[in-house]
Scaffold this motif. Structure first.
Motif, PDB file in Angstrom:
ATOM      1  N   SER A   1      -2.669  -1.582  10.486  1.00 42.78           N
ATOM      2  CA  SER A   1      -3.978  -0.959  10.738  1.00 42.78           C
ATOM      3  C   SER A   1      -4.101   0.418  10.065  1.00 42.78           C
ATOM      4  CB  SER A   1      -4.204  -0.817  12.241  1.00 42.78           C
ATOM      5  OG  SER A   1      -3.112  -0.086  12.787  1.00 42.78           O
ATOM      6  N   THR A   2      -3.006   1.190  10.045  1.00 40.81           N
ATOM      7  CA  THR A   2      -3.077   2.514   9.404  1.00 40.81           C
ATOM      8  C   THR A   2      -3.458   2.385   7.939  1.00 40.81           C
ATOM      9  OG1 THR A   2      -0.791   2.441  10.188  1.00 40.81           O
ATOM     10  CG2 THR A   2      -1.839   4.621   9.962  1.00 40.81           C
ATOM     11  N   ILE A   3      -2.765   1.486   7.271  1.00 38.86           N
ATOM     12  CA  ILE A   3      -3.020   1.307   5.852  1.00 38.86           C
ATOM     13  C   ILE A   3      -4.412   0.730   5.649  1.00 38.86           C
ATOM     14  CG2 ILE A   3      -2.220   0.185   3.749  1.00 38.86           C
ATOM     15  CD1 ILE A   3       0.570   0.128   4.998  1.00 38.86           C
ATOM     16  N   GLU A   4      -4.713  -0.223   6.480  1.00 34.87           N
ATOM     17  CA  GLU A   4      -6.012  -0.887   6.411  1.00 34.87           C
ATOM     18  C   GLU A   4      -7.150   0.141   6.375  1.00 34.87           C
ATOM     19  OE1 GLU A   4      -7.871  -4.006   5.561  1.00 34.87           O
ATOM     20  OE2 GLU A   4      -5.957  -4.530   6.497  1.00 34.87           O
ATOM     21  N   SER A   5      -6.987   1.178   7.213  1.00 37.24           N
ATOM     22  CA  SER A   5      -8.083   2.148   7.314  1.00 37.24           C
ATOM     23  C   SER A   5      -8.236   2.959   6.023  1.00 37.24           C
ATOM     24  CB  SER A   5      -7.853   3.087   8.496  1.00 37.24           C
ATOM     25  OG  SER A   5      -6.683   3.847   8.252  1.00 37.24           O
ATOM     26  N   SER A   6      -7.131   3.185   5.282  1.00 36.90           N
ATOM     27  CA  SER A   6      -7.287   3.991   4.067  1.00 36.90           C
ATOM     28  C   SER A   6      -7.878   3.192   2.909  1.00 36.90           C
ATOM     29  CB  SER A   6      -5.962   4.638   3.643  1.00 36.90           C
ATOM     30  OG  SER A   6      -4.864   3.981   4.179  1.00 36.90           O
ATOM     31  N   VAL A   7      -7.851   1.861   3.033  1.00 33.95           N
ATOM     32  CA  VAL A   7      -8.433   1.081   1.940  1.00 33.95           C
ATOM     33  C   VAL A   7      -9.704   0.372   2.397  1.00 33.95           C
ATOM     34  CG1 VAL A   7      -6.283   0.749   0.700  1.00 33.95           C
ATOM     35  CG2 VAL A   7      -6.912  -0.867   2.465  1.00 33.95           C
ATOM     36  N   ALA A   8     -10.257   0.889   3.495  1.00 37.11           N
ATOM     37  CA  ALA A   8     -11.423   0.243   4.071  1.00 37.11           C
ATOM     38  C   ALA A   8     -12.589   0.169   3.089  1.00 37.11           C
ATOM     39  CB  ALA A   8     -11.856   0.986   5.333  1.00 37.11           C
ATOM     40  N   SER A   9     -12.643   1.143   2.186  1.00 37.90           N
ATOM     41  CA  SER A   9     -13.776   1.184   1.258  1.00 37.90           C
ATOM     42  C   SER A   9     -13.728   0.045   0.237  1.00 37.90           C
ATOM     43  CB  SER A   9     -13.793   2.526   0.536  1.00 37.90           C
ATOM     44  OG  SER A   9     -12.579   2.666  -0.168  1.00 37.90           O
ATOM     45  N   LEU A  10     -12.571  -0.564   0.085  1.00 36.89           N
ATOM     46  CA  LEU A  10     -12.452  -1.607  -0.929  1.00 36.89           C
ATOM     47  C   LEU A  10     -12.822  -2.964  -0.364  1.00 36.89           C
ATOM     48  CD1 LEU A  10      -9.124  -0.706  -2.757  1.00 36.89           C
ATOM     49  CD2 LEU A  10     -11.456  -0.078  -3.347  1.00 36.89           C
ATOM     50  N   GLY A  11     -13.498  -3.757  -1.151  1.00 36.50           N
ATOM     51  CA  GLY A  11     -13.817  -5.107  -0.740  1.00 36.50           C
ATOM     52  C   GLY A  11     -12.799  -6.075  -1.294  1.00 36.50           C
ATOM     53  N   ASP A  12     -12.855  -7.303  -0.860  1.00 37.21           N
ATOM     54  CA  ASP A  12     -11.958  -8.330  -1.366  1.00 37.21           C
ATOM     55  C   ASP A  12     -12.095  -8.449  -2.882  1.00 37.21           C
ATOM     56  OD1 ASP A  12     -10.760  -8.920   0.927  1.00 37.21           O
ATOM     57  OD2 ASP A  12     -11.410 -11.026   1.012  1.00 37.21           O
ATOM     58  N   GLY A  13     -10.953  -8.532  -3.574  1.00 45.64           N
ATOM     59  CA  GLY A  13     -10.988  -8.714  -5.021  1.00 45.64           C
ATOM     60  C   GLY A  13     -11.010  -7.420  -5.804  1.00 45.64           C
ATOM     61  N   ASP A  14     -11.196  -6.252  -5.121  1.00 44.21           N
ATOM     62  CA  ASP A  14     -11.144  -4.984  -5.855  1.00 44.21           C
ATOM     63  C   ASP A  14      -9.710  -4.721  -6.303  1.00 44.21           C
ATOM     64  OD1 ASP A  14     -13.766  -4.560  -5.670  1.00 44.21           O
ATOM     65  OD2 ASP A  14     -13.681  -3.047  -4.074  1.00 44.21           O
ATOM     66  N   ARG A  15      -9.609  -4.178  -7.511  1.00 39.09           N
ATOM     67  CA  ARG A  15      -8.270  -3.965  -8.064  1.00 39.09           C
ATOM     68  C   ARG A  15      -7.515  -2.870  -7.320  1.00 39.09           C
ATOM     69  NH1 ARG A  15      -7.051  -4.316 -13.706  1.00 39.09           N
ATOM     70  NH2 ARG A  15      -7.296  -2.084 -13.744  1.00 39.09           N
ATOM     71  N   LEU A  16      -6.244  -3.124  -7.086  1.00 35.99           N
ATOM     72  CA  LEU A  16      -5.437  -2.238  -6.267  1.00 35.99           C
ATOM     73  C   LEU A  16      -4.021  -2.239  -6.853  1.00 35.99           C
ATOM     74  CD1 LEU A  16      -5.829  -0.697  -3.561  1.00 35.99           C
ATOM     75  CD2 LEU A  16      -5.017  -2.739  -2.399  1.00 35.99           C
ATOM     76  N   THR A  17      -3.382  -1.081  -6.779  1.00 42.81           N
ATOM     77  CA  THR A  17      -1.990  -1.019  -7.235  1.00 42.81           C
ATOM     78  C   THR A  17      -1.119  -0.561  -6.079  1.00 42.81           C
ATOM     79  OG1 THR A  17      -2.697  -0.480  -9.475  1.00 42.81           O
ATOM     80  CG2 THR A  17      -0.417  -0.003  -8.920  1.00 42.81           C
ATOM     81  N   LEU A  18      -0.034  -1.281  -5.883  1.00 42.75           N
ATOM     82  CA  LEU A  18       0.897  -0.905  -4.826  1.00 42.75           C
ATOM     83  C   LEU A  18       2.078  -0.183  -5.463  1.00 42.75           C
ATOM     84  CD1 LEU A  18       1.939  -3.011  -1.840  1.00 42.75           C
ATOM     85  CD2 LEU A  18       3.746  -2.084  -3.272  1.00 42.75           C
ATOM     86  N   GLY A  19       2.449   0.949  -4.868  1.00 42.25           N
ATOM     87  CA  GLY A  19       3.577   1.699  -5.407  1.00 42.25           C
ATOM     88  C   GLY A  19       4.651   1.867  -4.363  1.00 42.25           C
ATOM     89  N   ILE A  20       5.883   1.805  -4.833  1.00 45.07           N
ATOM     90  CA  ILE A  20       7.004   2.002  -3.914  1.00 45.07           C
ATOM     91  C   ILE A  20       8.143   2.679  -4.663  1.00 45.07           C
ATOM     92  CG2 ILE A  20       7.753  -0.392  -4.340  1.00 45.07           C
ATOM     93  CD1 ILE A  20       8.326   1.390  -1.009  1.00 45.07           C
ATOM     94  N   ARG A  21       8.701   3.711  -4.078  1.00 41.13           N
ATOM     95  CA  ARG A  21       9.806   4.417  -4.735  1.00 41.13           C
ATOM     96  C   ARG A  21      11.082   3.574  -4.648  1.00 41.13           C
ATOM     97  NH1 ARG A  21       8.454   8.733  -7.377  1.00 41.13           N
ATOM     98  NH2 ARG A  21       6.767   9.986  -6.498  1.00 41.13           N
ATOM     99  N   PRO A  22      11.888   3.570  -5.693  1.00 40.13           N
ATOM    100  CA  PRO A  22      13.092   2.729  -5.714  1.00 40.13           C
ATOM    101  C   PRO A  22      13.984   2.941  -4.500  1.00 40.13           C
ATOM    102  CG  PRO A  22      12.719   3.674  -7.868  1.00 40.13           C
ATOM    103  CD  PRO A  22      11.696   4.290  -6.962  1.00 40.13           C
ATOM    104  N   GLU A  23      14.093   4.221  -4.068  1.00 36.43           N
ATOM    105  CA  GLU A  23      15.035   4.473  -2.977  1.00 36.43           C
ATOM    106  C   GLU A  23      14.487   4.016  -1.631  1.00 36.43           C
ATOM    107  OE1 GLU A  23      13.567   6.655  -4.848  1.00 36.43           O
ATOM    108  OE2 GLU A  23      12.846   8.401  -3.734  1.00 36.43           O
ATOM    109  N   ASP A  24      13.207   3.690  -1.564  1.00 35.95           N
ATOM    110  CA  ASP A  24      12.625   3.224  -0.312  1.00 35.95           C
ATOM    111  C   ASP A  24      12.755   1.719  -0.134  1.00 35.95           C
ATOM    112  OD1 ASP A  24      11.866   5.743   0.561  1.00 35.95           O
ATOM    113  OD2 ASP A  24      10.004   5.678  -0.601  1.00 35.95           O
ATOM    114  N   ILE A  25      13.109   1.028  -1.191  1.00 39.27           N
ATOM    115  CA  ILE A  25      13.252  -0.421  -1.096  1.00 39.27           C
ATOM    116  C   ILE A  25      14.557  -0.744  -0.371  1.00 39.27           C
ATOM    117  CG2 ILE A  25      13.584  -2.527  -2.444  1.00 39.27           C
ATOM    118  CD1 ILE A  25      11.774  -1.326  -4.570  1.00 39.27           C
ATOM    119  N   GLU A  26      14.469  -1.630   0.581  1.00 39.72           N
ATOM    120  CA  GLU A  26      15.666  -2.005   1.336  1.00 39.72           C
ATOM    121  C   GLU A  26      16.188  -3.343   0.829  1.00 39.72           C
ATOM    122  OE1 GLU A  26      14.260  -1.966   5.345  1.00 39.72           O
ATOM    123  OE2 GLU A  26      13.658   0.138   5.225  1.00 39.72           O
ATOM    124  N   LEU A  27      17.491  -3.404   0.639  1.00 38.37           N
ATOM    125  CA  LEU A  27      18.118  -4.620   0.111  1.00 38.37           C
ATOM    126  C   LEU A  27      19.052  -5.215   1.159  1.00 38.37           C
ATOM    127  CD1 LEU A  27      19.104  -3.229  -3.425  1.00 38.37           C
ATOM    128  CD2 LEU A  27      17.061  -4.540  -2.815  1.00 38.37           C
TER     129      LEU A  27
END
Lengths: 382, 316, 307
Positions: free
Chosen positions: A263-289
């Motif tokens: 829900s937190t994330i949802e609220s920050s992208v509320a302005s976007l509709g389905d199909g709007d282009r979006l890029t997801l970013g993640i720092r290498p050290e935050d990825i869990e293996l």
């Protein structure tokens, strides 16, 4: 003394806009680093502050006073050049003393005294009678610093001063410079293309690209809360991972990755509709293996194959690809603990934690959502 | 060395009086550096371009006789009409052209040959280069004397050597058929060291790795030079050719010093000698000024393309 | 070659290399002779009596009683005044010329402004303008418009200055003016290769444009001053046309050496080569010595500047 205001500064060379409407407030005693790829306008900005270039538009103020119409000779700034610009025909002493000769408040004896004092400070006292050509790169660098310090200016300007040193010396000088600036407490504007230098040395940094200011802020602020994709990508080594996709389903969709939002994330992208282009970013050290499915919270988790492992000692840089991808390059780069053994070709469970993701508008690159810092007990430092 | 411009920022800043801006302009590099170049430039411009203009003005008058100031009434192109139909002028221009083409071409080829020869690692290269360039350090007045003696019919070295082969003697300077060629030969002797030095500088700027790459590819030395090295010597060739061609137009001293009179050896009269003779021997000032202008135009025909070339290469 | 690898093959390759190198050295030697023979012949002739000149091969050294210094002594008598005049004229002319040109090049390289290219073009074009295009006005200028010799004639009473030395001043100024383009171009190419940051460091250090010239640029252009001095002194000393136009007669007191030389040893019965060669050698001596001592600088000037 020594506060600088850069107000809507623009510089055009014929048709090329080198610096485009840049505004920054620099506090007295602050260590500000201008950073960006080559050709981003950082050096031109610095040169305008020095008075070596005339602004096309905008104002530069020292302590509130407009200096646009002040020649460099009268600005009371000192500059360290990338190539050091030591006068080859003068001894180190001559180099240090040269600028001091224009300072009216000294007697000749006091000038000599001041030169020796600064030479001691920089540990080049034994080199005073040598010519620059007889010095090593590191020693020349110190002389260049000394020449700036000796005049006790309001502002230090440094144009990639460490870029001609080898890696080890550079790291050492980085620390030394920082301590020196701290000790002298003189406003410093420092230009570099090296984000590590910018991160480690600055009080605040300014990221520039294509002549435009991207973001100003403390290093960690820029690291964790980049305002756009450029800053996110430029700061941090290895770079942040980006997955291009669109808004869809209950979160983010792409060819390779479906990522539901809470829900937190949802609220920050509320302005976007389905199909709007979006890029997801993640720092290498935050990825869990994870090796084993039992250890893992299955949400936000994918199975991926290791293509390359770069052991750094303290950490491993792990290049990952989706099982089904064939000829495409790596999909993600992650960092794991240096003591953990990871084999090339191994299959791992990769978790992208929701609290660590960044979302960028796919068209403008503007940040829509940055990682949640409160969930991060220990901010990552380099 | 700097890039400060004359124009100040166009932004409207509060509280900046014209005095401040004026003081800034006065302190700017543009204003401060102006005296440095403006004084020498003024001297040079008056001498060279003022001189050319004045010369052109004189060429439009009918001035002859004494060297009193000309009256600048009745200006016309009569002298040019006269010059262009004067067989002496036509002949001198032809000699100029022969000199220009053959002297320049041979000097370039010979100089290139010498440069390539010395470019290979030979011992005492510096000394050899110094000897080859030595003639360039001598005045044309001196070299003219040396060659006069070389060419002497009775006991000059060339005729002595020809005598050994039972040839000659040949009156090189006295025979109008061959005098020009004898002089071209002497000038090549003097100038080929110069072209060699220009080409050597060009050769040095080519990384030796290119030569080595060619060797590894198994190409023969000659082929490497023809295909790889010489095409890169264009800039050297152009600058040397311009210097040689302009010299071929204005060469006066060598010819004068051959005879010590305004008349050079028969068959070697060129515009430069003709012009000086018309002025100082016959006091036809306006006429000689017109010939000088024609000579300048010919030189411009060489210089203008060169300047354009330099401008395009950004090397001004 | 590789698959055979016998000693015989390798040796033939080595021999081939030697033959080729030998060939180069033969050529080098032949051309040394080609370039030196006229000079050598001249010097040998200068040392011979007239009889020996007619009798012996020109390039052979004088033998026995064929050797004489008489020609040299006689030539020295005639040439001496010209050499002194030429030196008196060429030295100050060269120095003033290169100082002015260095300033011009500095001023033009320091800043970059629109329209500068026009000024540069005029300088470069000035290098190539044939002097014939200006000598008629030049002669008038110094005789009618600006007779500087008359203006300065009170100076003639000064010690050490002979009245006729003043006659050299127009020639000197002429050489300065027409020497500016080439030397400016030489200095400019040198200053352009100097790191920009040195000048900028000077500015940041609070130095004025003049101080930067005096304290940074001038000391750093010492080698270039050497080059252009050697080059330009040689040019001015060797120059003939301006001397001819401004002084005219070889018998004038202020005649330069290039003016005197073509008249020496000439008579109705032909040329006295012994005397003429002696004079030529003596006339060339100053620049010849300068060249032998500083050939490298001379070549440096030539290759960037042109003949």
């Amino acid at each position: 003394m020594g506060a600088i205001t850069i107000d809507s500064l623009t510089k055009r060379f014929d048709d090329v806009v080198a610096v485009d409407d840049v505004s920054v407030e620099i506090e007295d005693g602050e260590f500000l680093v201008l950073v960006g790829p080559s050709g981003c306008g950082k050096t031109t900005t610095l040169r305008m502050v020095a008075g070596l270039e005339t602004p096309s538009e905008g104002a530069i103020r020292f302590d509130g006073e407009l200096v646009n119409y002040t020649v460099p000779q009268d600005r009371d700034v000192a500059m360290v050049f990338q190539d050091y610009a030591l006068y080859p025909h003068m001894t180190v002493r001559g180099n240090l003393k040269f600028g001091l000769e224009e300072e009216p408040d000294y007697t000749d004896a006091e000038r000599d005294e001041r030169v020796e004092e600064v030479a001691e400070l920089l540990d080049i006292g034994n080199l005073l009678e040598r010519k620059p050509g007889e010095l090593s790169g590191g020693q020349q660098q110190r002389v260049a610093l000394g020449r700036a310090i000796v005049r006790d200016p309001e502002v230090f300007l440094m144009d990639e001063p460490l870029s001609n040193l080898d890696a080890k010396l550079r790291a050492q000088m980085r620390t030394e410079l920082q301590q020196l600036q701290d000790q002298l407490d003189v406003t410093t504007v420092y230009v570099t293309h090296d984000q590590t230098e910018a991160m480690t040395m600055s009080d605040r940094m300014v990221v520039m690209n294509d002549g435009e200011l991207q973001q100003v802020g403390a290093p960690l602020e820029l690291y964790h809360e980049p305002t756009n994709r450029f800053v996110a990508e430029f700061i941090g080594e290895p770079s942040m991972n980006f997955v291009d996709g669109q808004r869809g389903g209950d979160g983010f969709e792409s060819e390779t990755l479906d990522y539901p939002f809470d829900s937190t994330i949802e609220s920050s992208v509320a302005s976007l509709g389905d199909g709007d282009r979006l890029t997801l970013g993640i720092r290498p050290e935050d990825i869990e293996l994870y090796d084993d499915a039992a250890d893992v919270d299955v949400s936000h988790t994918e199975a991926m194959t290791v293509t390359v492992v770069e052991p750094m000692g303290n950490e491993n840089v792990v290049h990952l690809t989706y099982d089904d991808s064939e000829t495409r390059g790596d999909d993600l780069i992650a960092i794991s603990d240096g003591l953990r053994t990871i084999e090339t070709g191994a299959e791992l469970l990769v978790r992208i934690p929701p609290e660590a993701i960044h979302l960028f508008d796919g068209d403008t690159g503007d940040a829509l959502h940055n990682r949640l810092l409160e969930t991060d007990e220990q901010p990552v430092t380099q | 060395m700097g890039t400060n411009e004359t124009t100040g920022p166009s932004a409207t800043e509060e509280g900046v009086g014209w005095q401040t801006k004026f003081r800034y302009v006065l302190n700017s590099d543009f204003v401060r550096s102006a005296p440095f170049w403006a004084v020498p430039f003024a001297i040079m411009a008056v001498a060279v371009y003022g001189g050319i203009g004045y010369n052109f003005a004189i060429s439009l008058t009918d001035n002859n006789g004494t060297i009193e100031p000309a009256s600048f009434s009745n200006l016309d192109f009569e002298m040019y009409v006269q010059a262009l139909s004067d067989p002496n002028v036509i002949q001198a221009a032809t000699h100029n052209l022969i000199l220009l083409v053959s002297f320049t071409a041979i000097c370039l080829v010979f100089g290139l040959f010498l440069a390539i020869m010395l470019d290979r690692q030979i011992r005492y290269k510096e000394t050899v280069q110094m000897i080859y360039l030595l003639p360039m350090s001598l005045s044309f007045v001196v070299t003219a004397q040396l060659w006069l003696w070389m060419y002497d019919t009775d006991s000059g070295i060339i005729n002595e050597l020809l005598g050994l082969l039972s040839l000659g003697p040949i009156d090189f300077i006295g025979n109008p058929e061959i005098a020009l060629w004898a002089i071209i030969f002497a000038l090549i002797w003097q100038f080929s060291g110069y072209t060699m030095v220009v080409y050597l500088a060009g050769l040095q700027s080519i990384p030796s790795s290119q030569f080595e790459a060619g060797m590894i590819d198994g190409a023969r030395t000659l082929r490497i030079y023809l295909r790889v090295i010489i095409p890169q010597l264009k800039a050297s060739s152009v600058s040397a050719a311009v210097v040689l061609m302009v010299f071929a137009l204005k060469a006066f001293t060598f010819l004068y010093a051959m005879t010590g009179r305004y008349f050079p050896p028969q068959g070697t009269d060129i515009l430069a000698t003709l012009m000086v003779r018309e002025a100082w021997q016959y006091n036809n000032w306006a006429y000689s000024a017109a010939i000088a202008t024609l000579l300048l135009l010919m030189a411009l025909g060489v210089i203008a393309p060169y300047l354009y070339y330099q401008y395009r290469e950004g090397s001004l | 070659m590789a698959d055979n690898g016998s000693n015989f093959d390798i040796r033939s390759i080595v021999d081939g290399m030697n033959h080729r190198r030998l060939g180069i050295y033969v050529f080098v030697t032949v051309f040394i002779a080609f370039f030196l023979v006229p000079l050598e012949t001249g010097i040998m002739t200068a040392l011979k009596s007239t009889e020996a000149i007619n009798r012996s091969l020109p390039f052979l050294p004088p033998a026995g009683d064929g050797f004489t210094l008489a020609n040299l002594e006689l030539a020295l008598e005639q040439v001496q005044r010209g050499v002194i005049n030429s030196l008196l004229m060429a030295l100050p002319a060269t120095i003033i010329n290169i100082v002015l040109a260095s300033m011009a090049a500095y001023g033009l390289t320091l800043v970059d402004w629109r329209g500068q290219i026009g000024v540069l073009l005029l300088f470069v074009a000035g290098v190539f303008v044939p002097y014939q295009a200006v000598i008629v006005p030049l002669a008038r200028f110094w005789t009618h418009i600006f007779p500087i010799t008359e203006i300065l004639s009170p100076l003639a009473r000064l010690v050490l200055v002979e009245p006729y030395h003043l006659e050299l001043i127009p020639l000197m100024i002429t050489h300065v003016a027409y020497g500016i383009p080439i030397i400016t171009v030489l200095f400019r190419s040198y200053y352009k290769s100097m790191p920009k940051s040195l000048i900028e460091a000077g500015k940041i250090d609070g130095k004025s444009v003049t101080q930067i010239y005096r304290d940074i640029v001038l000391p750093l252009s010492k080698p270039m001053f050497g080059v252009v001095f050697i080059y330009q002194f040689t040019q001015i000393y060797n120059e003939f046309l301006f001397s001819k136009v401004l002084i005219g007669s070889a018998s004038a007191q202020q005649a330069t050496v290039t003016l005197i030389l073509p008249q020496i040893g000439a008579s109705t019965s032909g040329l006295d080569y012994g005397l003429r060669m002696s004079a030529a050698f003596l006339a060339a001596l100053p620049t010849l010595l300068l060249y032998i001592a500083f050939a490298e600088q001379f070549a440096e000037g030539l290759k960037t500047g042109g003949a």
